[in-house]
Design a protein around this motif. Structure first.
Motif, PDB file in Angstrom:
ATOM      1  N   HIS A   4      43.498  25.524  30.807  1.00 31.53           N
ATOM      2  CA  HIS A   4      42.354  26.435  30.661  1.00 31.53           C
ATOM      3  C   HIS A   4      41.342  25.932  29.669  1.00 31.53           C
ATOM      4  O   HIS A   4      40.531  26.681  29.168  1.00 31.53           O
ATOM      5  N   GLU A   5      41.428  24.675  29.413  1.00 27.99           N
ATOM      6  CA  GLU A   5      40.524  24.159  28.403  1.00 27.99           C
ATOM      7  C   GLU A   5      39.066  24.158  28.851  1.00 27.99           C
ATOM      8  O   GLU A   5      38.177  24.347  28.040  1.00 27.99           O
ATOM      9  N   HIS A   6      38.863  23.988  30.111  1.00 27.52           N
ATOM     10  CA  HIS A   6      37.476  24.038  30.598  1.00 27.52           C
ATOM     11  C   HIS A   6      37.071  25.498  30.697  1.00 27.52           C
ATOM     12  O   HIS A   6      37.158  26.106  31.732  1.00 27.52           O
ATOM     13  N   MET A   7      36.644  26.018  29.605  1.00 25.98           N
ATOM     14  CA  MET A   7      36.454  27.455  29.588  1.00 25.98           C
ATOM     15  C   MET A   7      35.217  27.881  30.340  1.00 25.98           C
ATOM     16  O   MET A   7      35.085  29.024  30.726  1.00 25.98           O
ATOM     17  N   GLY A   8      34.340  26.947  30.538  1.00 31.75           N
ATOM     18  CA  GLY A   8      33.102  27.314  31.208  1.00 31.75           C
ATOM     19  C   GLY A   8      33.315  27.831  32.618  1.00 31.75           C
ATOM     20  O   GLY A   8      32.839  28.901  32.978  1.00 31.75           O
ATOM     21  N   ASP A   9      34.078  27.131  33.398  1.00 26.39           N
ATOM     22  CA  ASP A   9      34.169  27.529  34.799  1.00 26.39           C
ATOM     23  C   ASP A   9      35.576  27.958  35.217  1.00 26.39           C
ATOM     24  O   ASP A   9      35.757  28.531  36.276  1.00 26.39           O
ATOM     25  N   HIS A  10      36.536  27.677  34.433  1.00 23.35           N
ATOM     26  CA  HIS A  10      37.893  28.101  34.756  1.00 23.35           C
ATOM     27  C   HIS A  10      38.297  27.863  36.201  1.00 23.35           C
ATOM     28  O   HIS A  10      38.433  28.774  36.987  1.00 23.35           O
ATOM     29  N   PRO A  11      38.446  26.645  36.538  1.00 21.48           N
ATOM     30  CA  PRO A  11      38.827  26.338  37.921  1.00 21.48           C
ATOM     31  C   PRO A  11      40.163  26.985  38.282  1.00 21.48           C
ATOM     32  O   PRO A  11      40.408  27.248  39.450  1.00 21.48           O
ATOM     33  N   LYS A  12      40.953  27.269  37.280  1.00 22.74           N
ATOM     34  CA  LYS A  12      42.275  27.811  37.577  1.00 22.74           C
ATOM     35  C   LYS A  12      42.307  29.331  37.503  1.00 22.74           C
ATOM     36  O   LYS A  12      43.363  29.916  37.516  1.00 22.74           O
ATOM     37  N   MET A  13      41.173  29.907  37.378  1.00 23.76           N
ATOM     38  CA  MET A  13      41.126  31.355  37.284  1.00 23.76           C
ATOM     39  C   MET A  13      41.841  31.950  38.511  1.00 23.76           C
ATOM     40  O   MET A  13      41.446  31.741  39.656  1.00 23.76           O
ATOM     41  N   ASP A  14      42.906  32.674  38.262  1.00 21.25           N
ATOM     42  CA  ASP A  14      43.723  33.184  39.353  1.00 21.25           C
ATOM     43  C   ASP A  14      43.270  34.592  39.720  1.00 21.25           C
ATOM     44  O   ASP A  14      43.450  35.537  38.956  1.00 21.25           O
ATOM     45  N   ARG A  15      42.667  34.713  40.873  1.00 17.05           N
ATOM     46  CA  ARG A  15      42.094  36.012  41.226  1.00 17.05           C
ATOM     47  C   ARG A  15      42.954  36.810  42.198  1.00 17.05           C
ATOM     48  O   ARG A  15      42.534  37.865  42.672  1.00 17.05           O
ATOM     49  N   ALA A  16      44.102  36.311  42.498  1.00 16.30           N
ATOM     50  CA  ALA A  16      44.942  37.012  43.463  1.00 16.30           C
ATOM     51  C   ALA A  16      45.247  38.439  43.001  1.00 16.30           C
ATOM     52  O   ALA A  16      45.153  39.398  43.769  1.00 16.30           O
ATOM     53  N   LEU A  17      45.559  38.551  41.736  1.00 13.22           N
ATOM     54  CA  LEU A  17      45.889  39.871  41.205  1.00 13.22           C
ATOM     55  C   LEU A  17      44.688  40.805  41.286  1.00 13.22           C
ATOM     56  O   LEU A  17      44.804  41.966  41.693  1.00 13.22           O
ATOM     57  N   LEU A  18      43.544  40.256  40.929  1.00 14.39           N
ATOM     58  CA  LEU A  18      42.324  41.059  40.990  1.00 14.39           C
ATOM     59  C   LEU A  18      42.084  41.554  42.410  1.00 14.39           C
ATOM     60  O   LEU A  18      41.759  42.722  42.630  1.00 14.39           O
ATOM     61  N   ASN A  19      42.262  40.646  43.349  1.00 16.03           N
ATOM     62  CA  ASN A  19      42.007  41.029  44.737  1.00 16.03           C
ATOM     63  C   ASN A  19      42.998  42.067  45.233  1.00 16.03           C
ATOM     64  O   ASN A  19      42.642  42.986  45.969  1.00 16.03           O
TER      65      ASN A  19
ATOM     66  N   LEU B 144      33.179  43.707  35.364  1.00 15.78           N
ATOM     67  CA  LEU B 144      31.980  43.624  36.199  1.00 15.78           C
ATOM     68  C   LEU B 144      31.840  42.250  36.839  1.00 15.78           C
ATOM     69  O   LEU B 144      31.460  42.136  38.006  1.00 15.78           O
ATOM     70  N   ALA B 145      32.176  41.237  36.100  1.00 11.48           N
ATOM     71  CA  ALA B 145      31.986  39.886  36.632  1.00 11.48           C
ATOM     72  C   ALA B 145      33.099  39.499  37.593  1.00 11.48           C
ATOM     73  O   ALA B 145      32.837  39.035  38.696  1.00 11.48           O
ATOM     74  N   GLU B 146      34.314  39.729  37.190  1.00  9.01           N
ATOM     75  CA  GLU B 146      35.419  39.229  37.997  1.00  9.01           C
ATOM     76  C   GLU B 146      35.894  40.233  39.043  1.00  9.01           C
ATOM     77  O   GLU B 146      36.267  39.868  40.142  1.00  9.01           O
ATOM     78  N   PHE B 147      35.902  41.459  38.645  1.00  5.18           N
ATOM     79  CA  PHE B 147      36.446  42.478  39.546  1.00  5.18           C
ATOM     80  C   PHE B 147      35.378  42.964  40.509  1.00  5.18           C
ATOM     81  O   PHE B 147      35.584  43.063  41.711  1.00  5.18           O
ATOM     82  N   GLU B 148      34.229  43.241  39.981  1.00  7.86           N
ATOM     83  CA  GLU B 148      33.141  43.736  40.826  1.00  7.86           C
ATOM     84  C   GLU B 148      32.203  42.623  41.279  1.00  7.86           C
ATOM     85  O   GLU B 148      31.293  42.849  42.054  1.00  7.86           O
ATOM     86  N   GLN B 149      32.412  41.477  40.749  1.00  4.07           N
ATOM     87  CA  GLN B 149      31.681  40.282  41.162  1.00  4.07           C
ATOM     88  C   GLN B 149      30.161  40.401  41.047  1.00  4.07           C
ATOM     89  O   GLN B 149      29.407  39.962  41.920  1.00  4.07           O
ATOM     90  N   LEU B 150      29.752  40.986  39.974  1.00  7.35           N
ATOM     91  CA  LEU B 150      28.332  40.953  39.634  1.00  7.35           C
ATOM     92  C   LEU B 150      28.035  39.598  38.990  1.00  7.35           C
ATOM     93  O   LEU B 150      28.922  38.989  38.388  1.00  7.35           O
ATOM     94  N   THR B 151      26.815  39.167  39.122  1.00 11.18           N
ATOM     95  CA  THR B 151      26.433  37.929  38.447  1.00 11.18           C
ATOM     96  C   THR B 151      26.247  38.207  36.962  1.00 11.18           C
ATOM     97  O   THR B 151      26.057  39.360  36.557  1.00 11.18           O
TER      98      THR B 151
END
Lengths: 298, 199
Positions: A4-19, B144-151
């Motif tokens: 997670h060192e590349h904090m700018g874009d977080h290529p590993k950001m895991d969104r499965a849980l969010l979804n 807002l950014a990640e969950f609701e995907q606002l810019t």
């Protein structure tokens, strides 16, 4: 956590849980429907349901605006509310017909019901008294109907296109809304004399295109009639509503208003019976407490 | 017209002319109620409080809709109202907060099986747990950014903060999120190894 060192874009950001969580955290259709009902009722019923917020809004508008007050000198307190909506819509450059009906309703009924008693006095008194009795709406016990204080979003000022409004403009003390508004926007109200619409904006001027607006308009008129003390007119409007919208979204409000109108007739017995029927039908209605008060024998 | 600040209307001026097709309240409600509800939940408002909160929000929306000159930024606009109402009444709406408890009824999402529901309920619980560990501001930005995907600029507008602030909060929130997620997943795995094997 090296990856997670590349904090700018977080290529590993895991969104499965969010979804996964997303749909779970959405409202059920029952919740959605019941919320909508609540909103419509609050909008239509003004002070009877979600009244504190709308009452405050109208009050703040009324006390903001000298123009509105003097225009309302010979009118009822609720016309000050109308004045406000006139200014609000004229600010946007064009009155959006359908919505102005609804907005007018909010202002009118909020003050109207909230200050039902005071208002009758106000109608015959000077602007100063109008202002005083309006302000009284801010604190009355009816507001206890709500489990909490509704917000005081500064609806009159701050056009929404301006997204740079500093937070400080909206301190968290809702009760102060009126005076704050007055400080914030003296020029606006001075320049936007709101009298014209006050005098003649019957809900029926514009063809109402959807049934909600029609329902709203009918109930608003009925409500105004109650405030005038014209129970008979109110009742006939409410009966018209019952005929046109037997299963309308605002049925509960109609029944409540009808009972309220009855309370203003000499048929007190019948009125109380109606209130009780309402209580049986809508045992959890936030309007119930107020109805009972309005209809209680003195 | 006194109230219309030229600076802010300028941005919208171009579109204003063509924005005649105004939205009805119904349209706005139907299109956005889910998002706002979800958002409120993700902000940590307990389910009971969400209905109250959104009622206030939509009353404001109803009242102010005529002012909305352009539907382009409506999500941001709505979110902004939500955030304001919430900020002003924070204590009230959070009062009955008890996120660790899931609602008993997990209901009526079309086409869902009980298994799906359980899984989603777990996801939502897990997410709430993670978000609860965030401070308020970071949480809001993240939701807002990640969950609701606002810019990011939309988030900035909705919350009334600087875009740079949004970026920096978001960065930290993402980092925290991944940390917490790893921690919680490790815990879940150790608690329920059987469940993992099922898929």
């Amino acid at each position: 956590m090296k990856r997670h060192e590349h904090m700018g874009d977080h290529p590993k950001m895991d969104r499965a849980l969010l979804n996964q969580a997303r749909s779970e955290m959405s409202p059920t259709s029952a919740q959605r429907a019941s919320l909508k009902r609540g909103v419509l009722a609050a909008v239509a019923g003004g002070a009877m349901v979600g009244g504190a917020a709308t009452a405050k809004a109208a009050v703040s508008a009324a006390s903001t605006s000298k123009a509105a007050l003097s225009a309302a000198a010979t009118k009822s307190a609720s016309t000050a509310g109308l004045g406000f909506s006139a200014s609000a819509s004229s600010l946007t450059g064009g009155v959006i017909a359908k919505w102005s009906v609804a907005v007018v309703l909010v202002g009118a009924s909020a003050l109207g019901v909230g200050a039902l008693v005071q208002q009758k006095r106000a109608e015959r008194s000077s602007p100063v008294h109008v202002a005083q009795s309006s302000r009284a709406v801010e604190v009355p016990r009816e507001m206890g109907l709500r489990r909490y204080d509704p917000p005081s979003i500064p609806i009159a000022g701050a056009p929404i296109v301006n997204l740079e409004i500093p937070q400080e403009q909206h301190p968290p003390a809702p009760v102060r809304a009126a005076s704050r508004e007055r400080e914030d926007a003296p020029s606006r109200t001075a320049d936007a004399p709101v009298a014209p619409l006050v005098a003649g904006a019957p809900a029926t001027t514009e063809p109402v295109t959807d049934s909600l607006a029609a329902e709203t308009a009918l109930l608003r008129d009925a409500h105004t009639a109650i405030n005038r003390g014209d129970a008979a007119a109110a009742i006939s409007l409410l009966e018209a509503h019952a005929q046109r919208f037997p299963g309308g979204v605002l049925m509960e409000e109609r029944v409540a208003f009808h009972a309220l109108a009855m309370c203003h007739t000499s048929a007190q017995e019948e009125a109380r019976a109606e209130v009780e029927r309402f209580a049986a039908q809508y045992p959890h209605s936030p309007q119930l407490a107020r109805l009972r008060r309005a209809c209680s024998p003195h | 017209m006194l109230l219309a600040p030229t600076a802010s209307t300028a941005d919208f001026g171009a579109r204003q002319a063509s924005a005649a097709g105004e939205l009805s309240f119904d349209e706005v409600y139907e299109a956005h109620v889910d998002g706002l509800w979800r958002c409120a939940r993700a902000f940590g408002v307990p389910e009971q409080g969400v209905a109250d909160l959104l009622q206030d929000v939509f009353v404001v929306v109803h009242r102010r809709l005529p002012e909305l000159e352009c539907s382009v930024g409506i999500r941001t606009w709505l979110t902004r109202i939500l955030w304001r109402v919430l900020s002003q009444q924070r204590r009230t709406f959070y009062r009955k907060a008890n996120h660790s408890e899931l609602p008993d009824e997990i209901v009526d999402h079309a086409g869902s099986t009980p298994f799906d529901s359980t899984e989603r309920a777990q996801a939502s619980k897990l997410l709430s747990e993670i978000l609860d560990s965030f401070d308020e501001d970071r949480r809001a930005v993240f939701v807002l950014a990640e969950f609701e995907q606002l810019t990011a600029p939309e988030v900035a507008e909705a919350l009334g903060v600087n875009v740079n602030t949004v970026y920096s909060r978001l960065r930290l929130a993402r980092r925290d999120y991944m940390k917490q997620l790893a921690r919680l997943q490790a815990r879940e795995n150790s608690l329920a190894p059987a469940q993992q094997r099922r898929t």
